[in-house]
Each structure stands twice: as structure tokens, then as C-alpha cells.
Design a protein around this motif. Sequence first.
Motif, PDB file in Angstrom:
ATOM      1  N   LYS A   1      -2.716  68.471 133.241  1.00 31.19           N
ATOM      2  CA  LYS A   1      -3.107  69.807 132.761  1.00 31.19           C
ATOM      3  C   LYS A   1      -3.005  70.852 133.859  1.00 31.19           C
ATOM      4  O   LYS A   1      -2.688  72.017 133.602  1.00 31.19           O
ATOM      5  CB  LYS A   1      -4.535  69.755 132.218  1.00 31.19           C
ATOM      6  CG  LYS A   1      -4.695  68.920 130.966  1.00 31.19           C
ATOM      7  CD  LYS A   1      -6.165  68.794 130.573  1.00 31.19           C
ATOM      8  CE  LYS A   1      -6.348  67.849 129.397  1.00 31.19           C
ATOM      9  NZ  LYS A   1      -7.776  67.646 129.051  1.00 31.19           N
ATOM     10  N   ASP A   2      -3.261  70.432 135.102  1.00 30.97           N
ATOM     11  CA  ASP A   2      -3.213  71.366 136.239  1.00 30.97           C
ATOM     12  C   ASP A   2      -1.790  71.614 136.733  1.00 30.97           C
ATOM     13  O   ASP A   2      -1.597  72.357 137.704  1.00 30.97           O
ATOM     14  CB  ASP A   2      -4.058  70.825 137.393  1.00 30.97           C
ATOM     15  CG  ASP A   2      -5.549  70.828 137.076  1.00 30.97           C
ATOM     16  OD1 ASP A   2      -5.951  71.569 136.157  1.00 30.97           O
ATOM     17  OD2 ASP A   2      -6.303  70.079 137.728  1.00 30.97           O
ATOM     18  N   GLY A   3      -0.818  70.992 136.072  1.00 31.28           N
ATOM     19  CA  GLY A   3       0.573  71.220 136.464  1.00 31.28           C
ATOM     20  C   GLY A   3       1.089  70.304 137.548  1.00 31.28           C
ATOM     21  O   GLY A   3       2.006  70.659 138.282  1.00 31.28           O
ATOM     22  N   LYS A   4       0.498  69.112 137.690  1.00 35.06           N
ATOM     23  CA  LYS A   4       0.923  68.099 138.665  1.00 35.06           C
ATOM     24  C   LYS A   4       0.872  68.610 140.105  1.00 35.06           C
ATOM     25  O   LYS A   4       1.893  68.586 140.813  1.00 35.06           O
ATOM     26  CB  LYS A   4       2.340  67.601 138.347  1.00 35.06           C
ATOM     27  CG  LYS A   4       2.475  66.857 137.046  1.00 35.06           C
ATOM     28  CD  LYS A   4       3.920  66.363 136.894  1.00 35.06           C
ATOM     29  CE  LYS A   4       4.079  65.426 135.745  1.00 35.06           C
ATOM     30  NZ  LYS A   4       5.473  64.925 135.625  1.00 35.06           N
ATOM     31  N   PRO A   5      -0.263  69.083 140.562  1.00 29.18           N
ATOM     32  CA  PRO A   5      -0.336  69.554 141.957  1.00 29.18           C
ATOM     33  C   PRO A   5      -0.022  68.430 142.936  1.00 29.18           C
ATOM     34  O   PRO A   5      -0.451  67.295 142.766  1.00 29.18           O
ATOM     35  CB  PRO A   5      -1.796  70.002 142.092  1.00 29.18           C
ATOM     36  CG  PRO A   5      -2.538  69.278 141.014  1.00 29.18           C
ATOM     37  CD  PRO A   5      -1.576  69.152 139.880  1.00 29.18           C
ATOM     38  N   GLY A   6       0.773  68.773 143.953  1.00 32.74           N
ATOM     39  CA  GLY A   6       1.166  67.778 144.951  1.00 32.74           C
ATOM     40  C   GLY A   6       2.373  66.968 144.557  1.00 32.74           C
ATOM     41  O   GLY A   6       2.975  66.276 145.389  1.00 32.74           O
ATOM     42  N   GLY A   7       2.740  67.004 143.262  1.00 33.78           N
ATOM     43  CA  GLY A   7       3.951  66.323 142.807  1.00 33.78           C
ATOM     44  C   GLY A   7       3.805  64.851 142.520  1.00 33.78           C
ATOM     45  O   GLY A   7       4.658  64.252 141.873  1.00 33.78           O
ATOM     46  N   GLU A   8       2.746  64.222 142.987  1.00 32.15           N
ATOM     47  CA  GLU A   8       2.551  62.795 142.734  1.00 32.15           C
ATOM     48  C   GLU A   8       1.061  62.509 142.625  1.00 32.15           C
ATOM     49  O   GLU A   8       0.259  63.004 143.426  1.00 32.15           O
ATOM     50  CB  GLU A   8       3.168  61.957 143.862  1.00 32.15           C
ATOM     51  CG  GLU A   8       3.120  60.459 143.598  1.00 32.15           C
ATOM     52  CD  GLU A   8       3.879  59.669 144.657  1.00 32.15           C
ATOM     53  OE1 GLU A   8       3.697  58.443 144.715  1.00 32.15           O
ATOM     54  OE2 GLU A   8       4.648  60.295 145.432  1.00 32.15           O
ATOM     55  N   PHE A   9       0.707  61.718 141.618  1.00 31.94           N
ATOM     56  CA  PHE A   9      -0.699  61.401 141.397  1.00 31.94           C
ATOM     57  C   PHE A   9      -1.095  60.204 142.269  1.00 31.94           C
ATOM     58  O   PHE A   9      -0.417  59.181 142.279  1.00 31.94           O
ATOM     59  CB  PHE A   9      -0.952  61.077 139.922  1.00 31.94           C
ATOM     60  CG  PHE A   9      -2.394  60.811 139.603  1.00 31.94           C
ATOM     61  CD1 PHE A   9      -3.320  61.846 139.563  1.00 31.94           C
ATOM     62  CD2 PHE A   9      -2.834  59.517 139.357  1.00 31.94           C
ATOM     63  CE1 PHE A   9      -4.654  61.603 139.265  1.00 31.94           C
ATOM     64  CE2 PHE A   9      -4.161  59.264 139.058  1.00 31.94           C
ATOM     65  CZ  PHE A   9      -5.076  60.307 139.012  1.00 31.94           C
ATOM     66  N   ASN A  10      -2.186  60.359 142.980  1.00 36.63           N
ATOM     67  CA  ASN A  10      -2.680  59.310 143.870  1.00 36.63           C
ATOM     68  C   ASN A  10      -3.520  58.324 143.061  1.00 36.63           C
ATOM     69  O   ASN A  10      -4.673  58.583 142.740  1.00 36.63           O
ATOM     70  CB  ASN A  10      -3.504  59.921 144.998  1.00 36.63           C
ATOM     71  CG  ASN A  10      -3.926  58.890 146.022  1.00 36.63           C
ATOM     72  OD1 ASN A  10      -3.312  57.816 146.134  1.00 36.63           O
ATOM     73  ND2 ASN A  10      -4.968  59.193 146.785  1.00 36.63           N
ATOM     74  N   LYS A  11      -2.939  57.180 142.710  1.00 35.21           N
ATOM     75  CA  LYS A  11      -3.615  56.225 141.845  1.00 35.21           C
ATOM     76  C   LYS A  11      -3.780  54.877 142.528  1.00 35.21           C
ATOM     77  O   LYS A  11      -3.054  54.539 143.465  1.00 35.21           O
ATOM     78  CB  LYS A  11      -2.833  56.027 140.542  1.00 35.21           C
ATOM     79  CG  LYS A  11      -1.468  55.356 140.692  1.00 35.21           C
ATOM     80  CD  LYS A  11      -0.773  55.249 139.353  1.00 35.21           C
ATOM     81  CE  LYS A  11       0.581  54.550 139.480  1.00 35.21           C
ATOM     82  NZ  LYS A  11       0.449  53.122 139.768  1.00 35.21           N
ATOM     83  N   SER A  12      -4.748  54.112 142.039  1.00 34.71           N
ATOM     84  CA  SER A  12      -4.945  52.749 142.531  1.00 34.71           C
ATOM     85  C   SER A  12      -3.761  51.882 142.109  1.00 34.71           C
ATOM     86  O   SER A  12      -3.256  52.005 140.985  1.00 34.71           O
ATOM     87  CB  SER A  12      -6.240  52.167 141.968  1.00 34.71           C
ATOM     88  OG  SER A  12      -7.350  52.972 142.304  1.00 34.71           O
ATOM     89  N   ALA A  13      -3.352  51.007 142.971  1.00 33.79           N
ATOM     90  CA  ALA A  13      -2.169  50.186 142.695  1.00 33.79           C
ATOM     91  C   ALA A  13      -2.387  49.234 141.527  1.00 33.79           C
ATOM     92  O   ALA A  13      -1.429  48.860 140.836  1.00 33.79           O
ATOM     93  CB  ALA A  13      -1.788  49.397 143.946  1.00 33.79           C
ATOM     94  N   ASP A  14      -3.632  48.839 141.272  1.00 31.65           N
ATOM     95  CA  ASP A  14      -3.900  47.841 140.237  1.00 31.65           C
ATOM     96  C   ASP A  14      -4.603  48.419 139.014  1.00 31.65           C
ATOM     97  O   ASP A  14      -5.239  47.690 138.249  1.00 31.65           O
ATOM     98  CB  ASP A  14      -4.747  46.703 140.815  1.00 31.65           C
ATOM     99  CG  ASP A  14      -6.004  47.213 141.521  1.00 31.65           C
ATOM    100  OD1 ASP A  14      -6.113  48.434 141.714  1.00 31.65           O
ATOM    101  OD2 ASP A  14      -6.855  46.377 141.890  1.00 31.65           O
ATOM    102  N   ASN A  15      -4.510  49.731 138.792  1.00 30.60           N
ATOM    103  CA  ASN A  15      -5.128  50.342 137.621  1.00 30.60           C
ATOM    104  C   ASN A  15      -4.194  50.166 136.414  1.00 30.60           C
ATOM    105  O   ASN A  15      -3.151  50.812 136.328  1.00 30.60           O
ATOM    106  CB  ASN A  15      -5.379  51.832 137.864  1.00 30.60           C
ATOM    107  CG  ASN A  15      -6.187  52.474 136.751  1.00 30.60           C
ATOM    108  OD1 ASN A  15      -6.223  51.977 135.632  1.00 30.60           O
ATOM    109  ND2 ASN A  15      -6.837  53.587 137.057  1.00 30.60           N
TER     110      ASN A  15
END
Length: 271
Positions: A177-191
Motif C-alpha cells: 500500500k505504501d508503494g514498496k518503499p526500499g524496493g524489497e520487503f525484508n521478510k523472514s526466510a522461513d515465513n
Amino acid sequence: KQWYQRRVRGIKDRMDNIKELCREPGLERRLGFQRRYNMYQISELGMTWCPVFKSGSTTWRNYFIDKFVSEPPQEYYLDLLKNRQLNNNRRLRVREEDQKQMFRDENEDNIRFSVIRHPYSRLVSHVKSSGRDQEMINQQGIWIQSAMIAARTPLINNHSLVEGFQKEFSNYFQWLKDGKPGGEFNKSADNPYLDPPYPTLSELVDHIKKKRTLRNDWDGHWMPGHEFCNICKNTFNFIIKLEEEPLELWYLVDKLGLWSDREVFPNHANS
């Protein structure tokens, strides 16, 4: 020309088959026909349209909006044609000469038509479009988030991680919704909710089965075509198949008097 003639015969045979099928006793009860109607009168063109979602309906909707809505909209949606929706809350009338059921507000000479598509193709089309960023946002609370959580939670062996993973999943939607700030989402590897970060076909099917069992599922994107407008109570002039384009489509637009605009319709907004 021979192919075109075969398609014309195919449409006629389809309409005859529908009439024959609708004579079967108890058909409405077995198929779960609804008393709802979703029909739109385009009186300027002498037609009544039943939009079946994921069957080229977006293309037809946009065409009618471009042609008859006074100001070009920033976003296209069916409610822009709301004033053209036939009022099914008023008593229907029956035309004496052929017993055709008519809406009180409907012109008697209108051509009634709809475009249908194989149910599996509609589901595939919907799940593909649902993976797009904007559709993920639009349908987050409708089915996507709940369906993905229901399908993937059992994959998490350590139940203490569930709450954190789900919070991260919600943060992913906010990131979209925020327009993908930073270009990549920082997610847990095992989510598992973010692997992949979009719904699959099996998740959509499981969601539909659950909702149908509970009898509270009226989402038009996968609702059976016969539930949109009740093909037995409403006599249609033409029901064409999306899979038989362009020949059936050319025949329909010719009969509707839209031949000069024929190039508009094969360019579907939906996949």
C-alpha cells in the motif's frame, strides 16, 4: 466463412440446449439458482447485458463506461453503470405473445446477451490477476489473506512463530500500500505466508469450497455463471463462449450493431 457458419450453428445449438435443460423439473433447486439479477440495460444500444466476471466483462464494462458516462473516470468499476441496472425489486412482467419474463424498466425489444467462460479458466484468470500488487491490496480482506493463512498455518511446526509470521504478513500488505518503499520487503526466510507472497490456485479453490459449504459466498469472480442472471427465468438471445473468440464474438457484435467497434472487444483487460 465455413468456420463462421459453424460458430453460428454452435450458438444456436447452445441456446436450444439451454432451453431444453431449463425444462427439467427441479433444475433450479439442484443447481442452486438464485433469485438475484445482475442485468444492465444499455437502452441507447437496445440491449440488456449480463456481466459474468472473468469472462471478458471488464472489456464490455469499460466500453459502456467510455461510451455513456459523461466524465472519464480515474478508475473503472461496475457501479458507474448502477443507474442502468435493472431493478429486480419491482414486480417482473410477462410478455403475452411468448411468455418472456421482462423487467418493469426493460425495453421489450432489447437484445439480451452474456459472455461465459469455462469455470476452471475463470479461476485461473482470477488467481493470476490476484497476484498483482493492486489486486493483492484490493482483495486482502475479501479472501486473499484469510485463504493464505488457512492454507499455510499448518506448515508452521513451531506454533510460537505463528503470530509473528502473521504480523509480518500484514506488514507486507502495508508495504504494498505504501508503494514498496526500499524496493524489497525484508521478510523472514522461513515465513510460509510470504513464500510465495501471493495466493495459489489450490488456496483459492479451498477457500471457495469452504465458503460454499457455509453458504455465504457470493463473490462474482468465481460465482457460477447461472447465478448471475438466472438463465432459465431470463430468456437470452445470445450466450457466447469466450473460448470461441473471435468468431462467436464477431457474430455477437454484428448482431448488437457494434461492428464498427469490433476491434475493442478482443483486447481483454483480464488474462
